[in-house]
Structures are given as structure tokens and as C-alpha cells.
Design an enzyme around this catalytic site. Structure first.
Site, mmCIF file in Angstrom:
data_model
loop_
_atom_site.group_PDB
_atom_site.id
_atom_site.type_symbol
_atom_site.label_atom_id
_atom_site.label_comp_id
_atom_site.label_asym_id
_atom_site.label_seq_id
_atom_site.Cartn_x
_atom_site.Cartn_y
_atom_site.Cartn_z
ATOM 1 N N GLY A 71 14.064 46.184 15.257
ATOM 2 C CA GLY A 71 14.392 45.995 16.672
ATOM 3 C C GLY A 71 15.800 45.462 16.826
ATOM 4 O O GLY A 71 16.124 44.400 16.301
ATOM 5 N N GLY A 88 17.517 44.919 19.835
ATOM 6 C CA GLY A 88 17.841 44.478 21.191
ATOM 7 C C GLY A 88 18.644 43.187 21.120
ATOM 8 O O GLY A 88 19.202 42.848 20.068
ATOM 9 N N SER A 89 18.688 42.464 22.216
ATOM 10 C CA SER A 89 19.524 41.258 22.259
ATOM 11 C C SER A 89 19.097 40.239 21.199
ATOM 12 O O SER A 89 19.938 39.689 20.484
ATOM 13 C CB SER A 89 19.478 40.635 23.649
ATOM 14 O OG SER A 89 18.148 40.366 24.035
ATOM 15 N N LYS A 100 4.688 28.605 25.822
ATOM 16 C CA LYS A 100 5.766 29.534 26.184
ATOM 17 C C LYS A 100 5.278 30.550 27.217
ATOM 18 O O LYS A 100 6.026 30.961 28.103
ATOM 19 C CB LYS A 100 6.263 30.248 24.921
ATOM 20 C CG LYS A 100 7.416 31.239 25.145
ATOM 21 C CD LYS A 100 8.717 30.542 25.507
ATOM 22 C CE LYS A 100 9.853 31.490 25.868
ATOM 23 N NZ LYS A 100 10.440 32.200 24.763
ATOM 24 N N ASN A 154 17.336 32.484 37.223
ATOM 25 C CA ASN A 154 16.283 31.514 36.921
ATOM 26 C C ASN A 154 16.421 30.208 37.708
ATOM 27 O O ASN A 154 15.437 29.625 38.160
ATOM 28 C CB ASN A 154 16.281 31.195 35.426
ATOM 29 C CG ASN A 154 15.978 32.429 34.582
ATOM 30 O OD1 ASN A 154 15.704 33.501 35.124
ATOM 31 N ND2 ASN A 154 16.015 32.284 33.262
ATOM 32 N N GLU A 169 7.553 43.497 30.564
ATOM 33 C CA GLU A 169 6.524 42.934 29.681
ATOM 34 C C GLU A 169 5.396 42.264 30.482
ATOM 35 O O GLU A 169 4.727 41.370 29.972
ATOM 36 C CB GLU A 169 7.160 41.934 28.720
ATOM 37 C CG GLU A 169 8.097 42.583 27.712
ATOM 38 C CD GLU A 169 8.582 41.585 26.666
ATOM 39 O OE1 GLU A 169 8.407 41.858 25.459
ATOM 40 O OE2 GLU A 169 9.129 40.532 27.047
#
Lengths: 292, 292
Positions: free
Chosen positions: A7, A9-10, A177, A195, A255
Site C-alpha cells: 500500500g 498511500g499517504s 481509535k 477537523n 471507510e
């Protein structure tokens, strides 16, 4: 250590850069051959308090190489097919693995694996600027716990400026989390805000609190503790665009199933109603389909 | 008939144009002198199945003229000050009045008036294009009921192409419309969609149904009937931007207090929980304050 990261991604890029800088041997497995080629020729550019271009190996196909650790840094919804692929490539001789997905939906897929499995949480802000460039937007910590097999503290990977902590109970680690993600991700997605605005806008904050109350009750966590946790993350990542908002803006699937979806399933199992969670779940699912 | 209309928004302009075309003597009371001057010199341009420019009198100050009907076409939150103003100008000799606000919050302000009071519902789509131009986006009906005083059917105002129906029970008439507004207005505002998408997007429709279920329970209305009512309006006004979404886009305060606010008050009085209504109420209040 020899590390393979699946993976790019970031978060995958962030870990690859940081572990390479710390002299570990990193191989990235990218989804597209183009990205792998670009990383092989250009390396990864890390942009944080310092800017560095780091040489990293990359491939687009997982190979049966002996490595010390296999880090699975794909989205939650891709874990199932990645796990099948790992089993196909490695057979029964799978390396130790670290899964670092959001939410708890991916846990279901780990049950079929009989080897050492770690699960982890990445408390870092990172943004992928292009195929080889990652912006480290918020410095934080990594928490790791043993899901099954031999406890595996990862001491050798931890650095003062990129610390990794070992946590005893994987379930409560992920649950803590999860509550944070349940509150921040969908609301920033629905209201199209950073946020921080979930704290500074009193009305959004009211909704945030209700969501935290609901999900902490479903997950048997202390509400006050969960709320101060969520507040801390909102403050620390005030200027961040959440991954869910970013996904919606780019017209990608989010997600939400791994996050709020898990709360709804747990609530159903326990016979609890969770109307705020239902509301945000359907909202995000609806926004995913909205034609712009 | 001699009619004075207070409020020159989309609905005020629509009624002024339609009643003028039907040869009634209409005077509009505008909030700004500029708009009144413009209407006096240019008239009102009605754009519907036909386009017509209609001469209409306008002023920016309510005067103590003998009229057959005073139509109050201001936003719900302005009714209180308008009622005070009417009492100040007319003293005890107030003409018959028709209040055509959304929601039910304005009813509270009518209790201090001892004269013939009608309340009405406008089932038309209208958009104010500029100070003197109104676009008739959806043809519908007007429903009128007597709130207090002498029943007053308004037969003489009703036209085949602009029908006005008399309804017996003002309370259930407003309640039925309130459920429609409770469902369509806030959701279109939150999700930034036209009315029709609340039906075509399955997830938004799920939320819509829950909202209708909740508010019809609070208002003692039949759920199935309320839902088919809401569906009918969504279909009829599919391409419409709701007034709440329009208000949010222009950075104006919305009518959420007159709409969902009423549901929340009623729910509290009856000891019912209304989580979906709470969610949308806080969402709209938060979006009103959101800095773009």
C-alpha cells in the site's frame, strides 16, 4: 530490519520514508506499476520539519521474499483481498504482519491467518501530494499491539522523532481509535469542514458529543475519557482535512463501513439503538453516491 | 378586492402579480424603499407559463388604509415584529389578515390579535430573480383556514389557474405542511441537493423516512399518509432548490426554528425523543454559522 509495505498511500509512503531514513531496508508494493517505477527511479520525497528524498525499492507485485515484517497499509475495504493474496504468495510461511487500518472491520479478515499478527494505529497526519511525495502534516505516535501469536514490541523500529509504543490490549486500543474516527470522520465529511471546526462550531460540537456518547456506550468505553480523546485529536489536527472528507471530494468510496458500520453492527448485537450513528452512516453512503 | 401584501420576497411577488392580473387592487409593503420605488416604476414581472409585466403599487411603510385583506408574507422569524407594527399602525381597527408562513412557530404571535385571522399554505414554487421579477417554478394550490374569528373562504380570490382551497382545521393543515418542511428543507440544506434527490438517493431517502416517522409521531399524524405527502412534494418540486438550502448558500439565517424547532418543542412537551430532528436542527444551526 527488512520491511515490506503493501500500500503506497499517504501512510504507506510516510512509513517507507521514515523507516528508510532510519536505515531499514524497505520494499513498497504499489497498486500501479507506474507508481512503483516512479519510486524506483525517483525515491520518495518526505516533507516534514525537513525535506528529504529517500531511495526506496518498489514493485507492483508482492513476491515471496523473506522479510522481518510485512506492513499492510491498504484501506480497510481492501484487506480481505490483500490477505488472500498474501496467503497465495507465501503459502504457510507468512512473515510477521502489522495491519494498520482504520476502524475494526478488517479484524474479521485476520482470523484466517495463523501467524504472528500485530495491529497498529497511526496517530500521524500525512498527505500524499503525488505518487512519490508525502507531506507529514502532523507528528504523532504509532501504537502497536499483538492481535495473535508472539508479543512483538517493535523496539528496534521506534525512534525518538518517530516513536512506536506497545499496547497490551489490542481490542481496547482499536476501540478507542474507533470512537475518534466515528465522530470526526463522518461529521467533517457531511459538513465539509476541517477537523478543528467540530470543536469551534458549538452546534457541530453538540452533534459530536452525541456521537461519542453513542459509540462509547456501544463499545463499553468511558464517555468522558473518549470525549477528551476526541477533543485532543480535533485540536491536534485542527487544520486537517479528514480522510473521509478527502475521499468524498474525490468521488471515492469512504471507510464508513469499517468505522460507523462497525458501531451499527455492535449496537445491533447488543440490542442498542444508535440513531446518530445511523444518521451519519446513511448520510455518508448517500454522499458517496451523490452526483456532483 | 383591495389587498395589501407585507413582504416582497418570492411568495409576496407571486401573489401580488397573480392577484393584480386578476384585477384586484394590490399594494405591496417592501422592506427597502429601493425595491418599492422599482416596483412603482417598473411593475412586477411574472414569469410562468406566460411572461407578463404587471403594474403594482408599492411602499416601504405600512399605512392605515382600509383594505379587504392584509396578507403577511414575511419569514416566520419576522412575524413578531410585523404584528407589533400592524397593531401600532392600525390600533384596534385591523383588517382581516392572512398569515402564510412556513412551520408553526408564528402561531404564537397571533394570540395577541383579536380579529379575523386566516392562516394559509402556499403549495407553489417561486423564485425571486430580482426586486421586481418572480419565476413561477411550480404551479400548485393555496390552502387557507380560519385561525380565529369569522370563517372566510376567500372564494372571490380563487381562480382556475391559481386555486385557493378552504380547509376546516388550521392546526392539522399546518401540521401536515410542517412534516413536509421538516423532512425536505433541512436534508436538502445539509446534503446540498435538489428536493428530488431525497427520493432518488436511497440513503437520503432512508433518512427522510426516519425524519417523517419521528415528526409525524410528535404531531400525531398518520405516518404513511405523511410520507406519501412528502414523496408527492419531492416529485412535484424535484428540480427545486429548497428555501433552506438557498438561505444557507446566501449566508442567511434559515427558518429552522419555525420548522424543526417546533417539532423539538412539541417532542419535549410530550416526553418523546426525536434524535433525527435534533441532529438536523443542530446541523442547520451549525451550517448557518459555518464560515465559507
Amino acid at each position: 530490519m527488512k520491511i515490506t509495505i503493501i500500500g503506497a498511500g499517504s501512510i504507506g509512503l510516510l512509513l517507507a520514508a521514515k523507516f528508510s531514513i532510519a536505515n531499514h531496508t524497505v520494499t513498497m508494493v504499489c497498486h500501479h506499476i507506474q507508481q512503483a517505477n516512479k519510486i524506483n527511479t525517483e525515491g520518495i520525497e518526505y516533507r516534514g520539519t525537513m525535506v528529504r528524498r529517500v531511495p526506496v525499492q518498489a514493485t507492483s507485485e508482492l513476491q515471496n521474499h523473506k522479510v522481518d515484517l510485512l506492513i499492510i497499509a491498504v484501506k480497510s475495504q481492501q484487506v480481505s483481498s490483500v490477505v488472500q493474496h498474501i496467503r497465495m504468495i507465501y503459502g504457510e510461511d507468512i512473515p510477521d504482519m502489522l495491519f494498520i487500518q482504520n476502524g475494526m472491520a478488517h479484524i474479521e479478515n485476520l482470523k484466517s491467518l495463523s501467524h504472528n499478527i500485530l495491529v497498529g494505529i497511526i496517530n500521524h497526519g500525512a498527505k500524499k501530494l503525488d505518487d512519490v511525495t508525502v507531506l507529514h502534516t502532523g507528528e504523532g505516535t504509532i501504537e502497536v499491539s499483538t492481535y495473535q501469536g508472539v508479543p512483538y514490541p517493535l523496539h528496534s523500529l521506534s525512534k525518538e522523532d518517530f516513536p512506536i509504543y506497545y499496547v497490551r490490549d489490542w481490542n481496547s486500543m482499536l476501540a478507542r481509535k474507533l470512537v475518534v474516527n466515528c465522530a470526526i470522520n463522518p461529521l467533517t465529511g457531511i459538513f465539509d469542514v476541517d477537523n478543528g471546526e467540530l470543536l469551534t462550531n458549538a452546534r457541530f460540537y453538540t452533534i459530536l458529543r452525541e456521537l461519542v456518547k453513542e459509540s462509547s456506550r456501544v463499545l463499553n468505553l468511558d464517555y468522558e475519557e473518549a470525549l477528551s480523546n476526541v477533543q485532543a485529536v480535533c485540536i491536534k489536527t485542527a487544520r486537517n482535512t479528514s480522510s473521509m472528507l478527502a475521499d468524498l471530494k474525490r468521488g471515492r468510496l469512504t471507510e464508513i463501513d469499517a468505522i460507523t458500520g462497525v458501531i451499527l453492527k455492535q449496537a445491533e448485537l447488543k440490542g442498542l439503538d444508535a440513531p446518530y450513528s445511523r444518521f451519519v452512516y446513511d448520510s455518508i453512503k448517500g454522499l458517496e453516491k451523490k452526483i456532483d
